[in-house]
Design a protein around this motif. Structure first.
Motif, mmCIF file in Angstrom:
data_model
loop_
_atom_site.group_PDB
_atom_site.id
_atom_site.type_symbol
_atom_site.label_atom_id
_atom_site.label_comp_id
_atom_site.label_asym_id
_atom_site.label_seq_id
_atom_site.Cartn_x
_atom_site.Cartn_y
_atom_site.Cartn_z
ATOM 1 N N PRO A 206 0.868 -1.214 0.082
ATOM 2 C CA PRO A 206 0.069 -0.063 -0.060
ATOM 3 C C PRO A 206 0.719 1.193 -0.113
ATOM 4 O O PRO A 206 0.468 2.247 -0.802
ATOM 5 N N TRP A 207 1.881 1.390 0.863
ATOM 6 C CA TRP A 207 3.048 2.246 0.854
ATOM 7 C C TRP A 207 3.314 2.654 -0.564
ATOM 8 O O TRP A 207 3.681 3.925 -1.155
ATOM 9 N N ALA A 208 3.762 1.674 -1.117
ATOM 10 C CA ALA A 208 4.341 1.850 -2.752
ATOM 11 C C ALA A 208 3.229 2.720 -3.664
ATOM 12 O O ALA A 208 3.656 3.411 -4.385
ATOM 13 N N ASN A 209 2.147 1.876 -3.520
ATOM 14 C CA ASN A 209 0.986 2.718 -4.336
ATOM 15 C C ASN A 209 0.585 4.150 -4.023
ATOM 16 O O ASN A 209 0.536 4.890 -4.718
ATOM 17 N N LEU A 210 0.984 4.481 -2.670
ATOM 18 C CA LEU A 210 0.722 5.882 -2.233
ATOM 19 C C LEU A 210 1.886 6.868 -2.406
ATOM 20 O O LEU A 210 1.618 7.847 -2.964
ATOM 21 N N ALA A 237 -5.627 2.761 -0.714
ATOM 22 C CA ALA A 237 -6.909 2.847 0.313
ATOM 23 C C ALA A 237 -7.420 1.264 0.196
ATOM 24 O O ALA A 237 -8.004 0.792 1.336
ATOM 25 N N GLN A 238 -7.793 0.735 -0.826
ATOM 26 C CA GLN A 238 -8.020 -0.244 -1.002
ATOM 27 C C GLN A 238 -7.546 -1.790 -0.164
ATOM 28 O O GLN A 238 -8.366 -2.683 0.140
ATOM 29 N N THR A 239 -6.328 -1.436 0.075
ATOM 30 C CA THR A 239 -5.272 -2.564 0.912
ATOM 31 C C THR A 239 -5.506 -1.976 2.523
ATOM 32 O O THR A 239 -4.642 -2.804 3.124
ATOM 33 N N GLY A 240 -6.096 -0.894 2.692
ATOM 34 C CA GLY A 240 -6.421 -0.669 4.173
ATOM 35 C C GLY A 240 -5.634 0.369 4.831
ATOM 36 O O GLY A 240 -5.558 0.457 5.949
ATOM 37 N N MET A 245 -6.899 6.365 2.481
ATOM 38 C CA MET A 245 -8.439 6.428 2.562
ATOM 39 C C MET A 245 -8.814 7.557 2.597
ATOM 40 O O MET A 245 -9.782 8.110 1.806
ATOM 41 N N VAL A 246 -8.132 8.614 3.513
ATOM 42 C CA VAL A 246 -8.491 9.961 3.750
ATOM 43 C C VAL A 246 -8.055 10.779 2.330
ATOM 44 O O VAL A 246 -8.845 11.731 1.712
#
Length: 419
Positions: A206-210, A237-240, A245-246
């Motif tokens: 998820p952090w890579a995506n962000l 966001a979809q990975t939690g 999400m914000v």
């Protein structure tokens, strides 16, 4: 319902509209009222009890201060850090660091400080370090980062992509690939770093995506692309990831990189709050209160704001107070003033400015309005009571079935027809 005349407090509407702007940036105001250690610690405890994920949401200096103050007592505490002062007053932290954490980052921070001397490592970090090395030697996944290790490594960046990280990355460890990618980006290898980020993304990190989303948002090393930025934000966001999400919610609310969809924004704000990011609640509440893209539901909006305000969110206190006053209803004004006073006591800048400009005039108006409404209700109750004390004689004629004699029977009772 009285109309709000131009007596200066019509600025309530402007205040309520301006409050959502405190979502990024900003400085801690110097209003001559320093935050005491007792106030700051009570605030942190309120947030923790409400389910805020302090290790993820707060900055390192805030968590360390709260830990040390809890152990030593407020009488021996260090000055409250600027980040915590800003949060207490309803502003974003003034020195924000990244929030990601994984076992590789924690181990690198420990090694950079203590080398291999596990006995010198604080708390449970020595045991964590040993379990990490042992797991990698066995080809196993690295252990979950302990709270002590998380706090120690918070805000740390990888100091060297050594063989240990490459080995883990080649084995498909997305966290290791992520840290190698960021190390390369920080050391002048933009293409190699982006390639590693993309690989970590395919592994579901998820952090890579962000991180990729932020690169596309800023146009750093890649062409600026709002649609791609939103797509990767949504993947994170979809990975939690509550921060993502914000961000996804804001994208949907503002229409950044996607079609504007307030209902979808509210969904992501709610998910972020469920994951310990309660600052998302005011964002959802404002959309619901306005009926922006969803059915307007003031009471639902107020409940969301009460949840955040009750957890110590100063910004939510101020929003809730102004929204309640904007209704120009004496019955809710008392609660509105109470929340505004709480925000004032914490030095919330917009609320402080409102108080200086026309706060007292507004308070007098609502005190008078509340008193008039109270008197009106008491008069109605009094009138009803007076009417219902009127009595009347109720009479019936009773006829005996045995001898057919009649008897008139009367009694006195309430005149129900006229009450």
């Amino acid at each position: 319902m009285m109309r709000v005349r131009s007596i200066g407090f019509s600025a309530l509407a402007a205040c309520a509209a301006a409050l959502p702007l405190f979502v990024a940036g900003g400085q801690t105001p110097d209003n001559g009222s320093p935050v005491t250690c007792a106030q700051a610690l009570e605030f942190v405890n309120e947030q923790a009890e409400a389910g805020v994920d302090l290790l993820s949401i707060y900055e390192k200096d805030e968590v360390e201060w709260a830990r040390d103050t809890t152990l030593s007592g407020v009488q021996n505490c260090r000055p409250v850090p600027a980040n915590l002062v800003a949060r207490y007053r309803g502003l974003p932290p003034v020195n924000m660091a990244h929030k990601r954490m994984n076992c590789h980052l924690a181990v690198d921070a420990l090694y950079n400080r203590f080398g291999n001397d596990m006995d010198a490592m604080p708390g449970d970090t020595g045991d964590f370090f040993y379990e990490y090395v042992d797991a990698l030697r066995r080809g196993q996944s690295c252990p979950k980062v302990t709270p002590d290790a998380h706090l120690f490594a918070k805000g740390h960046n990888l100091t060297g992509a050594d063989e240990m990280f490459w080995t883990a990355g080649e084995a498909g460890d997305s966290d290791a690939v992520l840290e190698i990618a960021l190390y390369r980006l920080q050391n002048g290898e933009p293409q190699a770093g982006f390639d590693n980020l993309s690989f970590a993304s395919t592994l579901g990190n998820p952090w890579a995506n962000l991180e990729i989303a932020e690169l596309y948002r800023a146009g750093a090393g890649v062409a600026e692309d709002p649609a791609e930025s939103h797509r990767y934000t949504l993947l994170a966001a979809q990975t939690g990831l509550n921060w993502a999400m914000v961000s996804a919610g804001r994208n949907f609310e503002l229409g950044y990189g996607t079609q504007r969809n307030p209902a979808e924004a509210i969904k992501w704000y709610r998910k972020a709050a469920e994951q310990g990011h309660l600052a998302a609640l005011p964002l959802a509440a404002l959309l619901i209160e306005k009926g922006d893209g969803v059915r307007r539901d003031r009471e639902r909006a107020y409940e969301l704001l009460r949840t955040a305000a009750g957890a110590g969110d100063t910004h939510a206190m101020s929003i809730l107070g102004f929204l309640l006053l904007k209704r120009n209803d004496g019955d809710v004004s008392e609660e509105g003033i109470a929340w505004i006073d709480k925000a004032l006591a914490r030095g919330h800048p917009t609320t402080v400015a409102w108080q200086k400009e026309n706060g007292e005039q507004t308070r007098r108006h609502f005190a008078n309005l509340s008193e008039r409404q109270k008197q009106r209700r008491e008069q109605i109750r009094s009138d009803r009571a007076k009417r219902c004390t009127n009595t009347v004689n109720h009479c019936v004629t009773y006829v005996s079935t045995s001898n057919y004699s009649s008897q008139r029977i009367c009694n006195t009772g309430i005149d129900y027809w006229n009450c």
